[in-house]
Enzyme design. Structure first.
Site, PDB file in Angstrom:
ATOM      1  N   THR A 325     -21.208  13.562  -3.262  1.00 54.20           N
ATOM      2  CA  THR A 325     -22.584  13.978  -2.993  1.00 54.20           C
ATOM      3  C   THR A 325     -22.965  13.783  -1.534  1.00 54.20           C
ATOM      4  O   THR A 325     -24.096  14.057  -1.151  1.00 54.20           O
ATOM      5  CB  THR A 325     -23.565  13.204  -3.900  1.00 54.20           C
ATOM      6  N   GLY A 326     -22.043  13.269  -0.742  1.00 49.66           N
ATOM      7  CA  GLY A 326     -22.301  13.181   0.702  1.00 49.66           C
ATOM      8  C   GLY A 326     -22.644  11.796   1.197  1.00 49.66           C
ATOM      9  O   GLY A 326     -23.264  11.661   2.257  1.00 49.66           O
ATOM     10  N   LYS A 327     -22.224  10.755   0.494  1.00 49.08           N
ATOM     11  CA  LYS A 327     -22.548   9.387   0.924  1.00 49.08           C
ATOM     12  C   LYS A 327     -21.850   9.054   2.245  1.00 49.08           C
ATOM     13  O   LYS A 327     -22.466   8.537   3.170  1.00 49.08           O
ATOM     14  CB  LYS A 327     -22.142   8.368  -0.169  1.00 49.08           C
ATOM     15  N   THR A 328     -20.556   9.378   2.282  1.00 50.79           N
ATOM     16  CA  THR A 328     -19.809   9.108   3.519  1.00 50.79           C
ATOM     17  C   THR A 328     -20.396   9.926   4.668  1.00 50.79           C
ATOM     18  O   THR A 328     -20.564   9.428   5.779  1.00 50.79           O
ATOM     19  CB  THR A 328     -18.333   9.478   3.314  1.00 50.79           C
ATOM     20  N   LEU A 329     -20.716  11.172   4.353  1.00 52.47           N
ATOM     21  CA  LEU A 329     -21.268  12.066   5.376  1.00 52.47           C
ATOM     22  C   LEU A 329     -22.577  11.511   5.934  1.00 52.47           C
ATOM     23  O   LEU A 329     -22.810  11.531   7.140  1.00 52.47           O
ATOM     24  CB  LEU A 329     -21.499  13.439   4.737  1.00 52.47           C
ATOM     25  N   HIS A 541     -18.099  39.703 -30.337  1.00 48.34           N
ATOM     26  CA  HIS A 541     -18.563  38.317 -30.362  1.00 48.34           C
ATOM     27  C   HIS A 541     -19.402  38.014 -29.108  1.00 48.34           C
ATOM     28  O   HIS A 541     -20.529  37.527 -29.208  1.00 48.34           O
ATOM     29  CB  HIS A 541     -17.333  37.384 -30.430  1.00 48.34           C
ATOM     30  N   GLU A 542     -18.866  38.356 -27.940  1.00 54.21           N
ATOM     31  CA  GLU A 542     -19.584  38.051 -26.688  1.00 54.21           C
ATOM     32  C   GLU A 542     -20.846  38.899 -26.572  1.00 54.21           C
ATOM     33  O   GLU A 542     -21.886  38.413 -26.109  1.00 54.21           O
ATOM     34  CB  GLU A 542     -18.679  38.296 -25.472  1.00 54.21           C
ATOM     35  N   HIS A 545     -23.653  37.182 -28.437  1.00 53.43           N
ATOM     36  CA  HIS A 545     -24.342  36.148 -27.642  1.00 53.43           C
ATOM     37  C   HIS A 545     -25.307  36.800 -26.653  1.00 53.43           C
ATOM     38  O   HIS A 545     -26.461  36.364 -26.507  1.00 53.43           O
ATOM     39  CB  HIS A 545     -23.326  35.341 -26.816  1.00 53.43           C
ATOM     40  N   ASP A 619     -19.079  27.190 -30.334  1.00 52.08           N
ATOM     41  CA  ASP A 619     -20.494  27.589 -30.438  1.00 52.08           C
ATOM     42  C   ASP A 619     -21.206  26.686 -31.442  1.00 52.08           C
ATOM     43  O   ASP A 619     -22.325  26.220 -31.200  1.00 52.08           O
ATOM     44  CB  ASP A 619     -20.607  29.039 -30.939  1.00 52.08           C
TER      45      ASP A 619
HETATM   46  N1  LIG Z   1     -25.083  17.014   0.901  1.00 50.81           N
HETATM   47  C1  LIG Z   1     -24.023  17.556   1.503  1.00 50.81           C
HETATM   48  N2  LIG Z   1     -24.201  18.423   2.519  1.00 50.81           N
HETATM   49  C2  LIG Z   1     -23.161  18.986   3.125  1.00 50.81           C
HETATM   50  N3  LIG Z   1     -21.886  18.738   2.796  1.00 50.81           N
HETATM   51  C3  LIG Z   1     -21.648  17.892   1.796  1.00 50.81           C
HETATM   52  C4  LIG Z   1     -22.693  17.249   1.109  1.00 50.81           C
HETATM   53  N4  LIG Z   1     -22.158  16.458   0.162  1.00 50.81           N
HETATM   54  C5  LIG Z   1     -20.830  16.583   0.268  1.00 50.81           C
HETATM   55  N5  LIG Z   1     -20.503  17.435   1.240  1.00 50.81           N
HETATM   56  C6  LIG Z   1     -19.138  17.834   1.624  1.00 50.81           C
HETATM   57  O1  LIG Z   1     -18.238  17.165   0.783  1.00 50.81           O
HETATM   58  C7  LIG Z   1     -17.405  16.306   1.526  1.00 50.81           C
HETATM   59  C8  LIG Z   1     -17.189  15.014   0.771  1.00 50.81           C
HETATM   60  O2  LIG Z   1     -18.380  14.312   0.738  1.00 50.81           O
HETATM   61  P1  LIG Z   1     -18.449  12.738   0.923  1.00 50.81           P
HETATM   62  O3  LIG Z   1     -17.099  12.176   1.173  1.00 50.81           O
HETATM   63  O4  LIG Z   1     -19.506  12.423   1.904  1.00 50.81           O
HETATM   64  O5  LIG Z   1     -18.902  12.320  -0.514  1.00 50.81           O
HETATM   65  P2  LIG Z   1     -19.036  10.860  -1.096  1.00 50.81           P
HETATM   66  O6  LIG Z   1     -20.337  10.821  -1.787  1.00 50.81           O
HETATM   67  O7  LIG Z   1     -18.796   9.865  -0.038  1.00 50.81           O
HETATM   68  O8  LIG Z   1     -17.871  10.877  -2.155  1.00 50.81           O
HETATM   69  P3  LIG Z   1     -17.096   9.623  -2.755  1.00 50.81           P
HETATM   70  O9  LIG Z   1     -18.063   8.838  -3.558  1.00 50.81           O
HETATM   71  O10 LIG Z   1     -16.053  10.278  -3.599  1.00 50.81           O
HETATM   72  O11 LIG Z   1     -16.546   8.876  -1.586  1.00 50.81           O
HETATM   73  C9  LIG Z   1     -18.100  16.094   2.839  1.00 50.81           C
HETATM   74  O12 LIG Z   1     -17.186  15.854   3.848  1.00 50.81           O
HETATM   75  C10 LIG Z   1     -18.825  17.401   3.041  1.00 50.81           C
HETATM   76  O13 LIG Z   1     -17.941  18.337   3.601  1.00 50.81           O
HETATM   77 ZN   LIG Z   2     -18.977  32.321 -28.748  1.00 45.14          ZN
END
Ligand SMILES: Nc1ncnc2c1ncn2[C@@H]1O[C@H](COP(=O)(O)OP(=O)(O)OP(=O)(O)O)[C@@H](O)[C@H]1O
Ligand SMILES: [Zn+2]
Length: 738
Positions: A325-329, A541-542, A545, A619
């Site tokens: 989700t982008g924590k490292t970023l 079937h599809e 739906h 289903d």
């Molecule tokens: N909110 C965001 N905006 C833009 N790019 C994103 C975002 N989240 C993730 N990314 C992309 O996904 C890549 C991986 O994200 P990141 O390593 O920051 O996630 P993380 O939360 O640290 O994951 P983990 O918990 O697995 O370490 C980033 O380098 C970026 O390219």
């Molecule tokens: Zn079905």
């Protein structure tokens, strides 16, 4: 007298002073290797006046005697032992044949057969028995066996000739240090001179010459040993230098150095990285998290502003959220925005089998960071280093490591300028001591992006590739509920790859849809051969739906219908919520159940009860789950009331049966509603199934065209048909029965 010493080929060594007088001046030859003798064994037999250390020691080959002729040997013996050969011109049967034998030997081995030469000399003729024995013994004499270290030499009794050949060969091919090893002192194998003379019955008169010869050989061997030792010393020096250079190279290689670091703990944590190029601009769809971290950036930029008022900033910030989700970023962006060094460490790096290694890495990391403050330390996967302090065989020293982390965090003042950002997917697994105030006391949640966030992330990554103007990122965002930033980045990348494989110039919605389906449901299975009957069943079937979704007011709008096998499915209909749903109404839940029932209802209506298939099982799973949650969790059953039933196994049999009864009624009613809609729209159902059989995949607009009774082929790309709006809410939708 002369003594025989052997090397690569048998050589005769005589006291040099005698030889120089007797013969022409010596020639230098390439390599001369003499047998080595044990110093201890033979030191006492070296006549001091005969072997001055400065006198060069040469053997017959050194002296150009490899082409020794019989007359010369006689002359040699005569000069060494005057009168020895006189009047002893005994004819021998060797005399007539030695020339051919000698030339044969020379032809074959390229060198002189010194034994045959000896045999032809007067020395041999006079003392034939003694010399014959010496010659023959010398062939097996251990002194020849200089390559005993080699496994190829199997016994002491191997023939001299083959040994010599082998050694000669080694001499040419092996480097000097190998030769050094080859020719190492083998003193223990050598019989003492006294013993030898006794066993060989050397006549008194010849013993002096014999001893002198031995002394010559010994000195020669000493010179050789010295040479060998020098070469060994040189080799060791080279190997040592290579080793040092190799280790240095390993440490410099970034990949290997990380491995080295993780296995030795000798390093000083990690190198800081300047994060100028990553800013908050690069992180999309997590606005709240960015706002919270903004004040940390301010602090790093201008710590005085905060300390003047006496305020304290948190030492540690914990980023919590699902993977990707982008924590490292975000952490990188904090360092980038503040323009300070960024120290990255993964929690698993500190997890070591060896006592103290993890703790020492923590120490190193903090020492470096403090020396470079202000800075950001980022510890990814904090739970693997800061997990609850329980003893486990898998992490025997985790307690020590986490204690070190706690000590380090306590060890610096809040305003020292070091900000520690930790990230975890499992905050509940963290040790309580780590999340108390004064350590990781600020928690920032980084959730999966909502539809707006997904749209932003998709736009951000689409701008990095070539895409068609018709691409609508919002439609993709609506169909990718639950995708993380990393997954959306991957989706765009896969679409770009698909477009490249298909030879397209830019990415269109088709490629984006394709990669979305691939991520959600697995790759297409185009190679699967599906017969017409099964294809027809799948198409009806599809379509079933799709028809229910289209004509039910509270159902999600249709995005696509396909009969292309993908992953474990033979076809599917995808629906798009207009927005992320935070809550769902009773009508929406019932509509979802009805859409699920549409597939089986279609099979029954078109092919008859006897021909219904197993294809509806997932289903029914889906519909049953919704019905069960409505009854047991959401208080949506009149009979069971507004009550939750969490552990249905512990309930009374009556309650259990009442719950089952309610679920069954909900499912039955849903089935009936679906049947009613399909019967009502049988014509549209048939048209849609036939269109699917023809086109395999239909998008929302195409489905609407078919259901409005128009033919798809009439709607060419040149705009003969008016495309309906993509809102998805069709005018034909029926009100959901209460
Ligand atoms: N909110 C965001 N905006 C833009 N790019 C994103 C975002 N989240 C993730 N990314 C992309 O996904 C890549 C991986 O994200 P990141 O390593 O920051 O996630 P993380 O939360 O640290 O994951 P983990 O918990 O697995 O370490 C980033 O380098 C970026 O390219
Ligand atoms: Zn079905």
């Amino acid at each position: 007298m002369f003594s025989l010493s052997s090397t690569v080929q048998p050589q005769v060594t005589v006291p040099l002073s005698h030889l120089i007088n007797a013969f022409h001046s010596p020639k230098n030859t390439s390599i001369s290797v003499s047998a080595s003798f044990s110093q201890n064994q033979h030191r006492d037999v070296v006549p001091e006046h005969e072997a001055p250390s400065s006198e060069p020691i040469l053997n017959l080959r050194d002296l150009g005697l490899s082409e020794l002729k019989i007359g010369q040997i006689d002359q040699l013996v005569d000069s060494l032992l005057p009168g020895f050969c006189k009047g002893k011109n005994v004819s021998s049967h060797w005399h007539t044949s030695h020339v051919s034998a000698q030339s044969f030997f020379e032809n074959k081995y390229g060198s002189l057969d010194i034994f045959s030469t000896l045999r032809s000399s007067c020395l041999y003729r006079q003392h034939s028995r003694t010399l014959k024995r010496i010659c023959s013994d010398l062939q097996y004499w251990p002194v020849f066996v200089q390559s005993r270290g080699f496994k190829t030499l199997k016994s002491r009794t191997r023939r001299l000739q083959s040994t010599s050949e082998r050694l000669a060969e080694t001499q040419h091919t092996a480097p000097s240090f190998v030769k050094g090893f080859l020719l190492r002192d083998r003193g223990s194998d050598i019989e003492s001179l006294d013993k030898l003379m006794k066993t060989k019955n050397i006549p008194e008169a010849h013993q002096d010459a014999f001893k002198t010869g031995f002394a010559e050989g010994f000195l020669k061997a000493q010179a050789l040993t010295q040479k060998t030792n020098d070469s060994l010393r040189r080799t060791r020096l080279i190997v040592f230098i290579l080793l040092v250079v190799g280790i240095y190279g390993l440490l410099k290689n970034p990949f290997l150095s990380v491995r080295f670091r993780t296995t030795t703990g000798l390093d000083s944590a990690v190198d800081p990285v300047q994060m100028k190029n990553v800013t908050f601009e690069h992180v999309k769809g997590v606005e709240e998290a960015k706002q919270e971290l903004q004040e940390v950036v301010e602090f790093l930029k201008n710590p005085q502003k905060f300390t003047v008022l006496g305020g304290k900033l948190p030492k540690g910030i914990l980023l919590v959220g699902p993977p990707g989700t982008g924590k490292t970023l975000l952490a990188r962006a904090v360092a980038g925005e503040a323009d300070v060094p960024f120290y990255y460490a993964s929690g698993s790096e500190f997890d070591e089998m060896f006592v103290g290694v993890g703790a020492s890495r923590i120490r190193n990391l903090f020492r470096e960071a403090k020396a470079n403050a202000p800075c950001v330390i980022f510890i990814d996967e904090l739970d693997s280093v800061g997990g609850k302090r329980i003893e486990s065989p898998m992490h025997p020293y985790s307690r020590q490591t986490i204690n070190q982390l706690l000590a380090e965090m306590d060890g610096f003042k809040p305003n020292e300028g070091v900000i520690i950002i930790g990230a975890t997917n499992f905050p509940e697994a963290l040790d309580n001591a780590l999340i108390r105030p004064g350590r990781f006391d600020m928690q920032v949640t980084v959730p999966r992006p909502d539809v707006k966030g997904r749209t932003e992330i998709l736009k951000w990554y689409l701008n990095k590739i070539k895409f068609d103007q018709s691409v609508d990122p919002e439609i993709i965002a609506r169909g990718t509920v639950g995708f993380s930033g990393a997954e959306l980045e991957n989706l765009v990348n896969q679409a770009a790859l698909k477009a490249a494989v298909d030879g397209k110039e830019m990415v269109t919605m088709k490629e984006l849809e394709f990669s979305k389906d691939k991520i959600l449901m697995g790759p297409e299975r185009r190679s699967v051969e599906i017969d017409n009957k099964n294809k027809t069943i799948t198409a009806y079937h599809e379509s079933g739906h799709a028809i229910i979704a289209y004509y039910t007011k509270d159902a999600m709008p249709i995005n696509k219908a396909t009969i292309m096998p993908r992953g474990p499915t033979l076809g599917h209909v995808s629906l798009l919520p207009e927005n992320d749903r935070w809550n769902e109404t009773r009508a929406q839940l019932l509509a979802q159940m009805d859409v699920s029932m549409g597939g089986r209802v279609a099979e029954e209506l078109i092919f008859g009860t006897d021909h219904i298939t197993t294809g509806a099982s997932s289903d029914f799973d889906n519909a049953t789950k919704i019905a069960k949650r409505m009854v047991t969790k959401f208080g949506m059953s009149e009979k069971l009331g507004v009550m939750t039933y969490s552990d249905t196994g512990k309930l009374s049999p009556e309650t259990q049966s009442a719950i089952e009864q309610e679920i069954r009624i909900l499912l039955r009613d849903s089935y009936e509603r679906a049947k009613h809609i399909l019967k009502t729209h049988a014509k549209e159902h048939k048209n849609l199934a036939e269109a699917l059989l023809t086109y395999e995949t239909l998008d929302a607009k195409e489905i609407q065209i078919v259901l409005e009774g128009k033919k798809l082929e009439d709607c060419s790309p040149f705009g003969l048909c008016q495309w309906p709006s993509s809102s998805g809410n069709s005018p034909g939708r029926e009100e959901m029965p209460a």
